[in-house]
Motif scaffolding. Structure first.
Motif, PDB file in Angstrom:
ATOM      1  N   TYR A 185       8.066   6.828  -7.274  1.00 12.67           N
ATOM      2  CA  TYR A 185       8.092   6.735  -5.811  1.00 12.67           C
ATOM      3  C   TYR A 185       7.945   8.098  -5.159  1.00 12.67           C
ATOM      4  CZ  TYR A 185       8.846   1.799  -5.537  1.00 12.67           C
ATOM      5  OH  TYR A 185       8.647   0.463  -5.606  1.00 12.67           O
ATOM      6  N   GLN A 189       4.638   8.814  -2.773  1.00 15.06           N
ATOM      7  CA  GLN A 189       4.893   9.220  -1.396  1.00 15.06           C
ATOM      8  C   GLN A 189       4.182  10.525  -1.077  1.00 15.06           C
ATOM      9  OE1 GLN A 189       8.927   8.563   0.416  1.00 15.06           O
ATOM     10  NE2 GLN A 189       8.880  10.774   0.458  1.00 15.06           N
ATOM     11  N   PHE A 193       0.161   7.660  -0.620  1.00 13.36           N
ATOM     12  CA  PHE A 193      -0.290   6.329  -1.038  1.00 13.36           C
ATOM     13  C   PHE A 193      -1.808   6.258  -1.142  1.00 13.36           C
ATOM     14  CE2 PHE A 193       3.544   6.185   1.505  1.00 13.36           C
ATOM     15  CZ  PHE A 193       4.453   5.719   0.580  1.00 13.36           C
ATOM     16  N   SER A 422      14.338   3.724   9.227  1.00 13.10           N
ATOM     17  CA  SER A 422      13.174   2.886   9.509  1.00 13.10           C
ATOM     18  C   SER A 422      13.417   1.468   9.025  1.00 13.10           C
ATOM     19  CB  SER A 422      11.969   3.484   8.836  1.00 13.10           C
ATOM     20  OG  SER A 422      12.306   3.863   7.522  1.00 13.10           O
ATOM     21  N   GLU A 423      14.602   1.007   9.181  1.00 10.84           N
ATOM     22  CA  GLU A 423      14.923  -0.320   8.678  1.00 10.84           C
ATOM     23  C   GLU A 423      14.505  -1.409   9.652  1.00 10.84           C
ATOM     24  OE1 GLU A 423      15.448   0.659   5.266  1.00 10.84           O
ATOM     25  OE2 GLU A 423      16.036  -1.393   5.704  1.00 10.84           O
TER      26      GLU A 423
ATOM     27  N   MET B  62       6.808  13.880   6.141  1.00  8.93           N
ATOM     28  CA  MET B  62       5.544  13.252   6.499  1.00  8.93           C
ATOM     29  C   MET B  62       5.695  11.733   6.515  1.00  8.93           C
ATOM     30  SD  MET B  62       2.023  14.333   4.635  1.00  8.93           S
ATOM     31  CE  MET B  62       2.537  13.786   3.006  1.00  8.93           C
ATOM     32  N   ASN B  63       6.391  11.230   5.501  1.00  8.24           N
ATOM     33  CA  ASN B  63       6.634   9.797   5.394  1.00  8.24           C
ATOM     34  C   ASN B  63       7.436   9.287   6.591  1.00  8.24           C
ATOM     35  OD1 ASN B  63       6.760   7.250   3.766  1.00  8.24           O
ATOM     36  ND2 ASN B  63       8.944   7.696   3.936  1.00  8.24           N
ATOM     37  N   ALA B  67       6.706   6.409   9.297  1.00  6.05           N
ATOM     38  CA  ALA B  67       7.623   5.283   9.446  1.00  6.05           C
ATOM     39  C   ALA B  67       8.104   5.148  10.890  1.00  6.05           C
ATOM     40  CB  ALA B  67       8.810   5.463   8.504  1.00  6.05           C
ATOM     41  N   VAL B 137       1.005   3.343   5.384  1.00  6.97           N
ATOM     42  CA  VAL B 137       1.950   2.956   4.337  1.00  6.97           C
ATOM     43  C   VAL B 137       3.127   3.914   4.424  1.00  6.97           C
ATOM     44  CG1 VAL B 137       2.298   2.559   1.866  1.00  6.97           C
ATOM     45  CG2 VAL B 137       0.018   2.309   2.834  1.00  6.97           C
ATOM     46  N   PHE B 138       4.324   3.382   4.288  1.00  7.54           N
ATOM     47  CA  PHE B 138       5.472   4.283   4.224  1.00  7.54           C
ATOM     48  C   PHE B 138       6.546   3.660   3.347  1.00  7.54           C
ATOM     49  CE2 PHE B 138       6.076   1.637   8.003  1.00  7.54           C
ATOM     50  CZ  PHE B 138       7.391   1.190   7.869  1.00  7.54           C
ATOM     51  N   THR B 139       7.441   4.512   2.877  1.00  5.73           N
ATOM     52  CA  THR B 139       8.576   3.976   2.124  1.00  5.73           C
ATOM     53  C   THR B 139       9.815   4.093   2.985  1.00  5.73           C
ATOM     54  OG1 THR B 139       8.956   6.136   1.161  1.00  5.73           O
ATOM     55  CG2 THR B 139       7.801   4.547  -0.202  1.00  5.73           C
ATOM     56  N   THR B 140      10.738   3.188   2.732  1.00  5.57           N
ATOM     57  CA  THR B 140      12.038   3.317   3.352  1.00  5.57           C
ATOM     58  C   THR B 140      12.960   3.900   2.289  1.00  5.57           C
ATOM     59  OG1 THR B 140      12.028   0.949   3.002  1.00  5.57           O
ATOM     60  CG2 THR B 140      12.022   1.691   5.253  1.00  5.57           C
ATOM     61  N   ILE B 145       8.168  -0.119  -0.529  1.00  2.00           N
ATOM     62  CA  ILE B 145       6.907   0.314   0.057  1.00  2.00           C
ATOM     63  C   ILE B 145       6.531  -0.667   1.161  1.00  2.00           C
ATOM     64  CG2 ILE B 145       4.452   0.639  -0.380  1.00  2.00           C
ATOM     65  CD1 ILE B 145       5.131   1.666  -3.103  1.00  2.00           C
TER      66      ILE B 145
END
Lengths: 428, 414
Positions: A185, A189, A193, A422-423, B62-63, B67, B137-140, B145
Motif C-alpha cells: 500500500y 500510494q 496508483f 476522508s471517511e 499528496m494522497n 482524498a 484514486v486515494f487510500t484511506t 483503496i
C-alpha cells in the motif's frame, strides 16, 4: 479521426505524472529529502529519549529487583545509543540519489538472479525510481521496497501467472510472504496508483524492423521526402559501411542487440524515463550503437531541413549524453553484463555507509507498521487511529441497519459521524 | 464523536448481540480517554508506529490532497469486494461522483487483488467519452483503496432492454451500437482488450451516453508472443475460438461480444443463451453452422477442436431470411453489421475500425440524438450503478447464473 502516437502518449500517466524538467525533478527530490530529514531527526531524537528513559528506569530498578534482571542488558542499550542531542547527519539530496541508484542496481541483479523477463525487471525498477521521488531511502529500505516492487510488477505484467506472494517469497533469501505484501500500500500510494510504464523496448524493435526494410530496399513508409527506396537503400548501406544487404542485416542485428542492452541498463539506472519520452530514449540508444544509420533513419521521418529537426536531434543527443555517462555504458556491454556493478564508486560507498546512521527508526519494520495499520493494536496504551475509525464505521453501519429495521431515531445530529480524514460521511 | 450504541436508547439492531456492542462501547470510552489525555512526551508519540507522525511523507500528503477533494454520500451498493458510495466534489456538491471503495480481503494472501490493479492501470491511461472515467484514486487510513469514478445514473444497458415498459426503435439501437463501437475502437487503438464486454458492463450516463465499465479482466495485447487465457468473457458473449482453446488473439474477441450486445439490444433478449460452457458451442453452431477448415483456415489446429467439433455432422448457417425475421429493428444494414461482427473465423470478423466504417451508420434511419434516447428513471438507475460497480472480478452473484460472469480460475493464464 486519426490518432497519432504522440496523442496516445500525452494521455498516459507517464507523461502526465512522471515526466519532468531537470529543475522540477531536483526540486521534488529536494523537497522529499528535506521532509524526510526532518522526520528522521525527530524520530531519532524521540527514540533516544525513550531509550534514555528506559535506561534510567532499569538502572534505578536493577538494584532492588536483584538477580532476575541481567544488569548488563539495560545499561548496554543505553551505552550504545549515541548521546542525546548529538546531531543526526542525514543524507543530502545528492547522496540520496546515489543510494537510490545503488538500490536499483541491486534490484537489477535481483531480477537477473530470479531470471525474470526484462520487462518485469524494468517495470519494477521504474516503480522504485518513481517511489523514491516521493519517499526517501532514509525512510524506506531499498531492499525491502525492491522485493515488493518486483512482486507488483510481476502481477501487473504476468497476471495470474505471476504466482502467489508465498511462492515469490520462497525464491528470495530470508523473505516471508508478509515481507512481500506489507509495503504494497505504501508503494502503490507513492506510485499515485499509476501502474503503466511505457518502455522503449518495443519501439526499438519497430525501428529495427524498419531499418531491415530500408537496407533490403523494401521500405515503403509515406514520409521519404523525395527519395526512392533504392536511393535510401544505397544511403543505408553506406551508413553501415557494408556492401550487401545481407551484411547490413547482420550488422543491424548487432546494433539492435547493443541498443537493447543500453535500454535494459543505462536507461533504467538513470533519470532517462523522467526526462525523455520512450521514443527519444530508444533513438538515443540507437544513436549510441550506430550514429550514422540512426541519423539517416531520422531523416526518413523528419527531413534535416525541417525547422524542428535541430531541436529533435538536440534532445536525443542530450539523452545520449545521459545514457553514455552511466558507468554501465561501454562499447561492449554484453561482455560486461552486471560486473560493473560489483564495485561502487567511493561517493556511493560513503553514502551507503552514512545511510546506516540516519534511517528513520519508525519505518524500518514495514511488516509491523503494516500490521499496526491493519489490525487493532494497542501500543503505549493508545488505540490505533484506524481502529477508532473502523469502530466509528461499524457503529455507523449498525445504526444504519437499525434505522432500516426500526426506522430512524428521533434526534438531532448527535449520531452523525464526524468528519475525520476522508471517511464516508452521511450527507448533511 | 457520535453517540455510542450502548448509551443509545434504541434496541440493538438485528443480528448484532448486546455483548459485542458493550465491548465496543467500552473500548470507545477507552479511546476517548486516550484522545483527550495529552500525549505525555515527544518520545512516546514518536515511537508509536502508525501514529500521527509515523509515515506522513510527501506521498501521504499528496494522497490526502486527493482524498480531501471528495466527500462521501450515501451508500449505493455493497458487494463482497467493494462498496459503492455516491460522492461529490467538496468544492462543488452539484458535481457528483461514484466512489468505489475496495474492500480488503483478509483471505487474500497476495496483496492487492489483480482485478483492482488492472482496473486502475487501464482506466488511468484510457480517456474516452464512452469509457467510464477514473477521476482519482486515494487510500484511506485503513488502507482501503477508493476509486473515484464518473457518476452514471442511467443504469445498465441490460436493464434497459429488459425493461419492457421502455419503448425504443431502430434509431436508438443505432446510437447505442455506435457509441459502443467507438469505445471499443479506442481501447483497441490503445492495444487494450476488455475481455468482458456485455450489456451489464455498459452503464448509461446522465447525458444518455453509454460508458463501457469494469476493466478487471482487461490486458494489453501489444506483445504477439505472449500467451493469453481462453477462459475469459462471460459465456453468452464469448467467441467460438475461445471455446476451442485459442491462446493467441486480438481485438476480434471483443468484437464478437460487441456483436452479441447489439443483437440482444435489437431483439430484447439474450441472443445466444446457453446453460453451460459445454453447451454453448452447440448454441453457436445452431445459428452459424459448423465451420470447416475451408471457412476458417487453421480451425483444426485449435486445442479443443478435435473433442468439440471434429465429429459434428455438417450444418449450414441460418439464412439471411432468419436474421431478417429475428432482427427487424436494425434493418438490412444493421443485420449486415451484426453478421460481420459475429463471423466465426476471427481473422474475417470485422475489426472495430471496420465496424465504424460500416454503411449501417450512414443508412437510414439516422442514429438517435443523444438527448432523445430513452432511459430509465433516476433513483433506480443510480442504484443500478451501485450494483454494477460493486462487482469485482471473479464475483458471481447467486441467482444470476444465467449471466455467470467470469470464473475464479487463478491457475489458468490470463
Amino acid at each position: 479521426m486519426r490518432v497519432t502516437e504522440d496523442d496516445l502518449y500525452r494521455q498516459s500517466t507517464q507523461y502526465k505524472h512522471w515526466s519532468f524538467t531537470p529543475s522540477r525533478l531536483s526540486e521534488l527530490r529536494q523537497k522529499t529529502n528535506a521532509h524526510a530529514a526532518a522526520q528522521v531527526k525527530l524520530h531519532i531524537a524521540g527514540d533516544r529519549a525513550e531509550r534514555a528513559k528506559r535506561a534510567t528506569r532499569e538502572a534505578s530498578s536493577a538494584p532492588e529487583s536483584g538477580a532476575d534482571t541481567p544488569n548488563g542488558n539495560g545499561t548496554g542499550t543505553g551505552a550504545n545509543t549515541p548521546t542525546p542531542g548529538g546531531d543526526v547527519d542525514c543524507l543530502t539530496m545528492d547522496e540520496e540519489k546515489m543510494v537510490v541508484d545503488k538500490f536499483c542496481e541491486t534490484a537489477m541483479k535481483l531480477g537477473d538472479f530470479l531470471k525474470l523477463q526484462p520487462d518485469v525487471t524494468a517495470t519494477a525498477i521504474q516503480f522504485m525510481r518513481r517511489f523514491y521521488l516521493y519517499n526517501s531511502p532514509m525512510t524506506y529500505d531499498g531492499n525491502k521496497i525492491a522485493k515488493t516492487a518486483f512482486f507488483l510488477a510481476l502481477k501487473l505484467e504476468l497476471g495470474t501467472r505471476a504466482g502467489s506472494a508465498s511462492d515469490f517469497a520462497s525464491r528470495l533469501p530470508k523473505t516471508s510472504r508478509d515481507d512481500i505484501v506489507a509495503p504494497e500500500y505504501t508503494i502503490v500510494q507513492a506510485l499515485r496508483f499509476n501502474f503503466e510504464v511505457r518502455h522503449p523496448f518495443r519501439g526499438l524493435k519497430g525501428v529495427h524492423l524498419e531499418l531491415e526494410d530500408l537496407v533490403r530496399g523494401t521500405y515503403a513508409a509515406p514520409a521519404q521526402h523525395g527519395r526512392t527506396p533504392e536511393a535510401l537503400q544505397a544511403a543505408a548501406l553506406q551508413a553501415l559501411e557494408v556492401s550487401s544487404p545481407d551484411d547490413a542485416v547482420l550488422k543491424l542485428g548487432n546494433i539492435y542487440a547493443h541498443a537493447k542492452d543500453i535500454l535494459a541498463m543505462a536507461a533504467q539506472l538513470t533519470d532517462a524515463y523522467f526526462l525523455y519520452t520512450p521514443s527519444q530514449i530508444l533513438l538515443a540508444a540507437h544513436l549510441l550503437a550506430a550514429p550514422a544509420i540512426t541519423e539517416l533513419y531520422l531523416t526518413t521521418k523528419v527531413p534535416a531541413s525541417a525547422p524542428a529537426y535541430p531541436q529533435i536531434i538536440g534532445t536525443i543527443k542530450s539523452c545520449t549524453d545521459l545514457l553514455s555517462g552511466h558507468r554501465s555504458y561501454s562499447k561492449n556491454p554484453v561482455a560486461e553484463k552486471l560486473a560493473w556493478a560489483d564495485t561502487d564508486p567511493p561517493a556511493t560507498k560513503k553514502a551507503m555507509k552514512k545511510l546506516k546512521s540516519c534511517k528513520d527508526p519508525l519505518t524500518q519494520d514495514l511488516v509491523a507498521l503494516n500490521a499496526g495499520k491493519k489490525r487493532d493494536v494497542v501500543r503505549d496504551g493508545s488505540l490505533e487511529e484506524s481502529k477508532a475509525k473502523r469502530r466509528k464505521l461499524n457503529r455507523e453501519r449498525a445504526e444504519q441497519e437499525s434505522d432500516a429495521f426500526w426506522g430512524p431515531e428521533l434526534r438531532g445530529g448527535s449520531a452523525q459521524p464526524q468528519r475525520d480524514g476522508s471517511e464516508p460521511k452521511k450527507e448533511g | 464523536m457520535g453517540m455510542s450504541p450502548a448509551v443509545s436508547p434504541r434496541p440493538n439492531p438485528p443480528g448484532s448481540s448486546a455483548p459485542v456492542n458493550a465491548a465496543k462501547a467500552k473500548s470507545l470510552v477507552h479511546l476517548v480517554h486516550n484522545k483527550t489525555a495529552p500525549s505525555p512526551s515527544l518520545a512516546s508519540a514518536a515511537t508509536t508506529p502508525g501514529g500521527p507522525d509515523a509515515d506522513e511523507g510527501l506521498a501521504e500528503e499528496m494522497n490526502d490532497k486527493v482524498a480531501n477533494q471528495f466527500a462521501f454520500g450515501p451508500r449505493l451498493g455493497e458487494g463482497t469486494y467493494a462498496t459503492v458510495f455516491r460522492g461529490h466534489y467538496r468544492d462543488d456538491p452539484s458535481k457528483l461522483v461514484a466512489i468505489k471503495k475496495m474492500k480488503k480481503n483478509a483471505e487474500w494472501q497476495d496483496g492487492i487483488n489483480l482485478d483492482s490493479l488492472r482496473e486502475m492501470k487501464y482506466l488511468a491511461e484510457l480517456h474516452h467519452p464512452y469509457l467510464i472515467e477514473l477521476i482519482a484514486v486515494f487510500t484511506t487510513k485503513d488502507e482501503n483503496i477508493n476509486l473515484v469514478l464518473e457518476h452514471l445514473p442511467g443504469g445498465e444497458l441490460q436493464d434497459l432492454w429488459q425493461d419492457k415498459t421502455i419503448a425504443y426503435g431502430g434509431a436508438d439501437v443505432k446510437a447505442w451500437a455506435n457509441m459502443l463501437c467507438q469505445a471499443v475502437w479506442w481501447l483497441h487503438e490503445n492495444f487494450v482488450l476488455h475481455r468482458d464486454i456485455k450489456s451489464n458492463n455498459i452503464i448509461i450516463a446522465a447525458d444518455n451516453s453509454l460508458k463501457l465499465a469494469d476493466f478487471g479482466l482487461a490486458r494489453t495485447f501489444a506483445n504477439p508472443e505472449a500467451d493469453m487465457t481462453y477462459n475469459v468473457i462471460t459465456r453468452f458473449y464469448r467467441p467460438p475460438e475461445l471455446f476451442l482453446g485459442s491462446t493467441h488473439y486480438g481485438g476480434c474477441v471483443d468484437m464478437w461480444s460487441v456483436g452479441c450486445v447489439i443483437a440482444e439490444v435489437a431483439i430484447r433478449e439474450f441472443f445466444l443463451p446457453s446453460a453451460t460452457d459445454l453447451a454453448h458451442l452447440g448454441v453457436i453452431t445452431e445459428v452459424f453452422g459448423v465451420p470447416t477448415e475451408q471457412d476458417w483456415p487453421g480451425l483444426s489446429k485449435l486445442r479443443f477442436w478435435k473433442e468439440q467439433m471434429e465429429g459434428l455432422p455438417p450444418k449450414r448457417p441460418q439464412p439471411l431470411s432468419w436474421w431478417k425475421q429475428r432482427m427487424p429493428l436494425i434493418g438490412d444494414a444493421g443485420i449486415d453489421l451484426v453478421r460481420g461482427l459475429l463471423t466465426m473465423d476471427p481473422s474475417k470478423r470485422l475489426s472495430a475500425r471496420q465496424a465504424l466504417d460500416h454503411h449501417y451508420w450512414t443508412s437510414l434511419p439516422r442514429p438517435q440524438r443523444k438527448e432523445l434516447l430513452p432511459k430509465k428513471g433516476g433513483k433506480e438507475g443510480e442504484k443500478a450503478m451501485g450494483e454494477q460497480l460493486k462487482r469485482v472480478g471473479g464475483e458471481i452473484e447467486s441467482g444470476r447464473t444465467d449471466k455467470v460472469a467470469r470464473k475464479l480460475d487463478f491457475g489458468a493464464a490470463r
